[in-house]
Design a protein around this motif. Structure first.
Motif, PDB file in Angstrom:
ATOM      1  N   PRO A  42       0.836  -1.203   0.000  1.00 11.63           N
ATOM      2  CA  PRO A  42       0.000   0.000   0.000  1.00 11.63           C
ATOM      3  C   PRO A  42       0.870   1.251   0.000  1.00 11.63           C
ATOM      4  O   PRO A  42       2.090   1.160   0.145  1.00 11.63           O
ATOM      5  CB  PRO A  42      -0.767  -0.123   1.315  1.00 11.63           C
ATOM      6  CG  PRO A  42       0.132  -0.898   2.201  1.00 11.63           C
ATOM      7  CD  PRO A  42       0.916  -1.827   1.330  1.00 11.63           C
ATOM      8  N   GLN A  46      -1.313   4.780   3.882  1.00  7.01           N
ATOM      9  CA  GLN A  46      -2.460   3.883   4.017  1.00  7.01           C
ATOM     10  C   GLN A  46      -3.063   3.953   5.417  1.00  7.01           C
ATOM     11  O   GLN A  46      -4.283   3.899   5.573  1.00  7.01           O
ATOM     12  CB  GLN A  46      -2.014   2.454   3.698  1.00  7.01           C
ATOM     13  CG  GLN A  46      -3.126   1.433   3.706  1.00  7.01           C
ATOM     14  CD  GLN A  46      -4.165   1.689   2.630  1.00  7.01           C
ATOM     15  OE1 GLN A  46      -3.836   2.053   1.511  1.00  7.01           O
ATOM     16  NE2 GLN A  46      -5.424   1.540   2.969  1.00  7.01           N
ATOM     17  N   ILE A  49      -5.551   6.672   5.645  1.00 11.91           N
ATOM     18  CA  ILE A  49      -6.795   6.333   4.939  1.00 11.91           C
ATOM     19  C   ILE A  49      -7.624   5.388   5.801  1.00 11.91           C
ATOM     20  O   ILE A  49      -8.833   5.550   5.956  1.00 11.91           O
ATOM     21  CB  ILE A  49      -6.488   5.702   3.565  1.00 11.91           C
ATOM     22  CG1 ILE A  49      -5.628   6.643   2.733  1.00 11.91           C
ATOM     23  CG2 ILE A  49      -7.767   5.393   2.823  1.00 11.91           C
ATOM     24  CD1 ILE A  49      -5.182   6.038   1.420  1.00 11.91           C
ATOM     25  N   ASP A  50      -6.927   4.371   6.385  1.00  6.18           N
ATOM     26  CA  ASP A  50      -7.630   3.427   7.253  1.00  6.18           C
ATOM     27  C   ASP A  50      -8.299   4.160   8.407  1.00  6.18           C
ATOM     28  O   ASP A  50      -9.444   3.876   8.763  1.00  6.18           O
ATOM     29  CB  ASP A  50      -6.647   2.396   7.817  1.00  6.18           C
ATOM     30  CG  ASP A  50      -6.246   1.371   6.780  1.00  6.18           C
ATOM     31  OD1 ASP A  50      -6.851   1.382   5.697  1.00  6.18           O
ATOM     32  OD2 ASP A  50      -5.349   0.567   7.055  1.00  6.18           O
ATOM     33  N   LEU A  52      -9.249   7.293   8.554  1.00  5.96           N
ATOM     34  CA  LEU A  52     -10.383   8.082   8.055  1.00  5.96           C
ATOM     35  C   LEU A  52     -11.603   7.182   7.865  1.00  5.96           C
ATOM     36  O   LEU A  52     -12.725   7.529   8.244  1.00  5.96           O
ATOM     37  CB  LEU A  52      -9.986   8.742   6.732  1.00  5.96           C
ATOM     38  CG  LEU A  52     -10.877   9.845   6.179  1.00  5.96           C
ATOM     39  CD1 LEU A  52     -10.981  10.960   7.186  1.00  5.96           C
ATOM     40  CD2 LEU A  52     -10.312  10.363   4.879  1.00  5.96           C
ATOM     41  N   LYS A  53     -11.348   6.001   7.306  1.00  7.76           N
ATOM     42  CA  LYS A  53     -12.459   5.068   7.093  1.00  7.76           C
ATOM     43  C   LYS A  53     -13.041   4.601   8.432  1.00  7.76           C
ATOM     44  O   LYS A  53     -14.259   4.574   8.610  1.00  7.76           O
ATOM     45  CB  LYS A  53     -11.992   3.866   6.296  1.00  7.76           C
ATOM     46  CG  LYS A  53     -13.114   2.957   5.919  1.00  7.76           C
ATOM     47  CD  LYS A  53     -12.917   1.504   6.146  1.00  7.76           C
ATOM     48  CE  LYS A  53     -12.170   1.097   7.359  1.00  7.76           C
ATOM     49  NZ  LYS A  53     -11.783  -0.301   7.303  1.00  7.76           N
ATOM     50  N   SER A  56     -15.229   7.010   9.941  1.00  7.51           N
ATOM     51  CA  SER A  56     -16.493   7.266   9.246  1.00  7.51           C
ATOM     52  C   SER A  56     -17.433   6.070   9.331  1.00  7.51           C
ATOM     53  O   SER A  56     -18.496   6.080   8.726  1.00  7.51           O
ATOM     54  CB  SER A  56     -16.229   7.633   7.784  1.00  7.51           C
ATOM     55  OG  SER A  56     -15.813   6.494   7.083  1.00  7.51           O
TER      56      SER A  56
ATOM     57  N   LYS B  15     -15.581  10.562   2.539  1.00  8.12           N
ATOM     58  CA  LYS B  15     -15.809   9.325   3.288  1.00  8.12           C
ATOM     59  C   LYS B  15     -15.805   8.131   2.356  1.00  8.12           C
ATOM     60  O   LYS B  15     -15.162   7.119   2.613  1.00  8.12           O
ATOM     61  CB  LYS B  15     -17.155   9.392   4.012  1.00  8.12           C
ATOM     62  CG  LYS B  15     -17.116  10.107   5.338  1.00  8.12           C
ATOM     63  CD  LYS B  15     -18.494  10.043   5.958  1.00  8.12           C
ATOM     64  CE  LYS B  15     -18.575  10.867   7.219  1.00  8.12           C
ATOM     65  NZ  LYS B  15     -19.941  10.894   7.746  1.00  8.12           N
ATOM     66  N   SER B  18     -12.361   7.234   1.216  1.00  8.28           N
ATOM     67  CA  SER B  18     -11.560   6.481   2.182  1.00  8.28           C
ATOM     68  C   SER B  18     -12.077   5.057   2.334  1.00  8.28           C
ATOM     69  O   SER B  18     -11.299   4.119   2.482  1.00  8.28           O
ATOM     70  CB  SER B  18     -11.546   7.202   3.526  1.00  8.28           C
ATOM     71  OG  SER B  18     -12.805   7.107   4.135  1.00  8.28           O
ATOM     72  N   ARG B  19     -13.398   4.890   2.267  1.00  8.95           N
ATOM     73  CA  ARG B  19     -13.956   3.535   2.366  1.00  8.95           C
ATOM     74  C   ARG B  19     -13.486   2.672   1.203  1.00  8.95           C
ATOM     75  O   ARG B  19     -13.177   1.493   1.362  1.00  8.95           O
ATOM     76  CB  ARG B  19     -15.482   3.606   2.340  1.00  8.95           C
ATOM     77  CG  ARG B  19     -16.067   3.993   3.665  1.00  8.95           C
ATOM     78  CD  ARG B  19     -17.535   4.325   3.528  1.00  8.95           C
ATOM     79  NE  ARG B  19     -18.020   4.926   4.754  1.00  8.95           N
ATOM     80  CZ  ARG B  19     -19.061   5.749   4.815  1.00  8.95           C
ATOM     81  NH1 ARG B  19     -19.721   6.053   3.709  1.00  8.95           N
ATOM     82  NH2 ARG B  19     -19.442   6.251   5.957  1.00  8.95           N
ATOM     83  N   SER B  22      -9.843   1.529   1.617  1.00  7.31           N
ATOM     84  CA  SER B  22      -9.446   0.800   2.810  1.00  7.31           C
ATOM     85  C   SER B  22     -10.530  -0.225   3.116  1.00  7.31           C
ATOM     86  O   SER B  22     -11.472   0.063   3.840  1.00  7.31           O
ATOM     87  CB  SER B  22      -9.261   1.789   3.959  1.00  7.31           C
ATOM     88  OG  SER B  22      -9.403   1.155   5.184  1.00  7.31           O
ATOM     89  N   PHE B  24     -11.394  -3.665   4.808  1.00  3.63           N
ATOM     90  CA  PHE B  24     -10.963  -4.737   5.703  1.00  3.63           C
ATOM     91  C   PHE B  24     -11.850  -5.946   5.426  1.00  3.63           C
ATOM     92  O   PHE B  24     -13.068  -5.847   5.521  1.00  3.63           O
ATOM     93  CB  PHE B  24     -11.087  -4.313   7.166  1.00  3.63           C
ATOM     94  CG  PHE B  24     -10.048  -3.330   7.614  1.00  3.63           C
ATOM     95  CD1 PHE B  24      -9.295  -2.635   6.703  1.00  3.63           C
ATOM     96  CD2 PHE B  24      -9.821  -3.104   8.963  1.00  3.63           C
ATOM     97  CE1 PHE B  24      -8.338  -1.722   7.106  1.00  3.63           C
ATOM     98  CE2 PHE B  24      -8.873  -2.198   9.367  1.00  3.63           C
ATOM     99  CZ  PHE B  24      -8.128  -1.502   8.451  1.00  3.63           C
ATOM    100  N   GLU B  48      -3.123  -6.023  -1.118  1.00  6.13           N
ATOM    101  CA  GLU B  48      -2.924  -4.931  -0.161  1.00  6.13           C
ATOM    102  C   GLU B  48      -2.578  -3.622  -0.864  1.00  6.13           C
ATOM    103  O   GLU B  48      -2.812  -2.547  -0.318  1.00  6.13           O
ATOM    104  CB  GLU B  48      -1.824  -5.283   0.849  1.00  6.13           C
ATOM    105  CG  GLU B  48      -1.954  -4.497   2.144  1.00  6.13           C
ATOM    106  CD  GLU B  48      -0.799  -4.703   3.099  1.00  6.13           C
ATOM    107  OE1 GLU B  48       0.116  -5.480   2.789  1.00  6.13           O
ATOM    108  OE2 GLU B  48      -0.813  -4.069   4.161  1.00  6.13           O
ATOM    109  N   ARG B  49      -2.044  -3.699  -2.087  1.00 10.55           N
ATOM    110  CA  ARG B  49      -1.737  -2.453  -2.805  1.00 10.55           C
ATOM    111  C   ARG B  49      -2.999  -1.667  -3.096  1.00 10.55           C
ATOM    112  O   ARG B  49      -2.954  -0.461  -3.345  1.00 10.55           O
ATOM    113  CB  ARG B  49      -0.934  -2.734  -4.073  1.00 10.55           C
ATOM    114  CG  ARG B  49      -1.726  -3.339  -5.205  1.00 10.55           C
ATOM    115  CD  ARG B  49      -0.834  -4.029  -6.186  1.00 10.55           C
ATOM    116  NE  ARG B  49      -1.492  -5.219  -6.689  1.00 10.55           N
ATOM    117  CZ  ARG B  49      -2.204  -5.260  -7.804  1.00 10.55           C
ATOM    118  NH1 ARG B  49      -2.346  -4.187  -8.524  1.00 10.55           N
ATOM    119  NH2 ARG B  49      -2.784  -6.371  -8.187  1.00 10.55           N
TER     120      ARG B  49
END
Lengths: 307, 181
Positions: A42, A46, A49-50, A52-53, A56, B15, B18-19, B22, B24, B48-49
């Motif tokens: 990444p 990253q 960004i994580d 921020l997510k 939210s 938002k 970013s979602r 990222s 998960f 993961e990139r």
């Protein structure tokens, strides 16, 4: 009144710097780990960004008061400890304007107490979630802490005994006046503290607390969304704190931010490099590791300091 | 790809950005598809990139991967995992088995159409899909998130009665905790 405003602004700036540096180091580590594993990986941002997510995301779970309180506790503990760490050498221009905070009032013994405060919050919060993985993770974390705290404290006590002071600033001043870093004048203590830092950062082989495949991330397994994001921020600040403390005590402190970044990054890479080539230890192996050579080195350092 | 950038507020746009970057992933390793996940995540295809990384528990996860056929017994666990996830959440279904039952279409104890039990955002067909197809599926999900169309959790809540009725039809001994999300 104006002095107070400047002080508050300085505290905010210190916190932001600590947060940004800690998060970016985490991101660089992810990128480097990916490159070592022959992946692209990444971006180094990253983690931002994580975060921020995570912030939210909606959260509709309630795990009791302590479960709600734990992330706040962790970030509060992190910022409190940060305030007592001299980020730069006292007397340099940047230090005087932005980073003095409360560092004059804090000493090493106080810091030793305060640094486990965040882990305590984590333990209480994880305990209330009632997840068995969390309970096992907390037990492991505390056991590991018992392991690495001994060489760490031995190393710090050696410094305190040798220079008859508990003040971080005095130890920095000693290094500035003699021109020799503590890592060269007290090599055994430095090595003991360095081994202890492997456990503190919880990279492999000491990632027995999180243990993603085994414990489902351990203490944080019931925390998602904003909780996890807050814990991540607190952890990043803690990483910066530990690195800066090591630089202050053993690497002669820093006179400017770039110097601080170079020294802290070099220190941070030691647990990371060590982690790349090691699988995970079991709890008792980890404790045996810390109570072996690191403790012996710490005792030798202490004996040299006394006699 | 047309974006609804204009209809989103700036905060919502950030938002969603970013979602999108990222994700998960909670890989529910059922059926044969589970073997494609390590290949997607590790060196050769390196998910993961794109910001896709594994999550250990449903609380931390955004995406639920259903990687193949679901026995009714497994469906029960999938529903529990799905309901523990926090909004916004997304579901990606792998392979023919989740679309129409695939080679298990006449089995007595597997479900045929996953969409009847939990809402699905993206289907990746194939038996099994290769990692390239999996990454293409993730890309499709990312586009959907960026457009602001990924409303999996809301859909489930709004049509809860319908989903519950379908679920209880196949899960006879319904002893599940009530989630008040």
């Amino acid at each position: 009144m104006e002095g107070l405003a400047i002080k508050i602004l300085g505290a905010v700036i210190t916190t932001i710097v600590a947060f940004a540096v800690g998060m970016t180091y985490g991101g660089i580590t992810r990128k480097l780990t990916a490159r070592v594993q022959n992946r692209v990986g990444p971006t180094i941002f990253q983690n931002f960004i994580d975060l921020l997510k995570l912030q939210s995301k909606k959260t509709n779970i309630y795990h009791g008061v302590m479960g709600h309180f734990a992330p706040m506790w962790i970030i509060t503990a992190a910022i409190t400890v940060l305030m007592f760490i001299p980020v730069l050498h006292p007397g340099t221009a940047w230090y005087n304007s932005w980073f003095p905070n409360l560092s004059f009032h804090g000493d090493l013994i106080f810091l030793l107490y305060m640094m486990v405060f965040g882990s305590l919050g984590m333990a209480l919060g994880a305990g209330q979630t009632g997840n068995p993985n969390s309970a096992i993770g907390v037990t492991r974390g505390l056991s590991q802490m018992v392991g690495f705290e001994i060489p760490f404290v031995l190393a710090l006590v050696a410094l305190m005994v040798q220079y008859q002071t508990t003040s971080i600033q005095d130890i920095m001043t000693v290094q500035r006046e003699s021109g020799v870093w503590m890592m060269f004048s007290n090599p055994f203590s430095f090595l003991a503290a360095l081994f202890a830092s492997l456990g503190m950062f919880r990279y492999s082989p000491f990632d027995i607390v999180g243990a993603p495949a085994e414990l489902a991330s351990g203490p944080v397994s019931e925390f998602g969304g904003k909780y996890l994001g807050t814990m991540m921020s607190g952890g990043s600040i803690f990483a910066f704190i530990k690195l800066t403390l090591y630089v202050d005590l053993f690497l002669g402190g820093a006179y400017s931010i770039p110097e601080l970044l170079i020294k802290t990054f070099a220190l941070y890479m030691i647990p990371v490099f060590y982690g790349w080539v090691n699988p995970r230890y079991r709890t008792e192996q980890a404790i045996r590791y810390f109570w072996g050579w690191p403790t012996a080195l710490g005792v030798i350092g202490l004996l040299i300091a006394i006699f | 790809m047309e974006t609804k950038k204009d209809s989103q507020t700036i905060a919502e746009y950030i938002k969603n950005w970013s979602r999108k970057h990222s994700l998960f992933v909670m890989a529910y390793g059922t059926g044969c598809g589970a073997i494609e996940i390590p290949a997607t995540m590790t060196s050769r295809y390196d998910a993961e990139r794109l910001g896709i990384r594994g999550a250990a528990t449903p609380r931390q996860a955004d995406v639920l991967l259903i990687t193949g056929y679901l026995a009714t017994k497994t469906l029960k666990r999938v529903i529990r995992v799905y309901e523990q996830m926090q909004d916004p959440k997304y579901v990606i279904a792998f392979g023919s088995c989740t679309i129409n039952g695939g080679m298990y279409y006449d089995s007595y104890n597997t479900i045929n159409v996953l969409e009847k039990y939990i809402p699905v955002d993206v289907y990746i067909n194939g038996c099994m899909p290769r990692p390239e197809a999996v990454i293409a599926g993730f890309k499709q999900l990312q586009d959907k998130i960026a457009r602001g169309d990924a409303d999996n959790g809301t859909r489930y809540k709004e049509n809860l009665d319908w989903y519950r009725a379908n679920q209880q039809q196949v899960i006879k001994n319904w002893r599940m905790p009530d989630y008040n999300w």
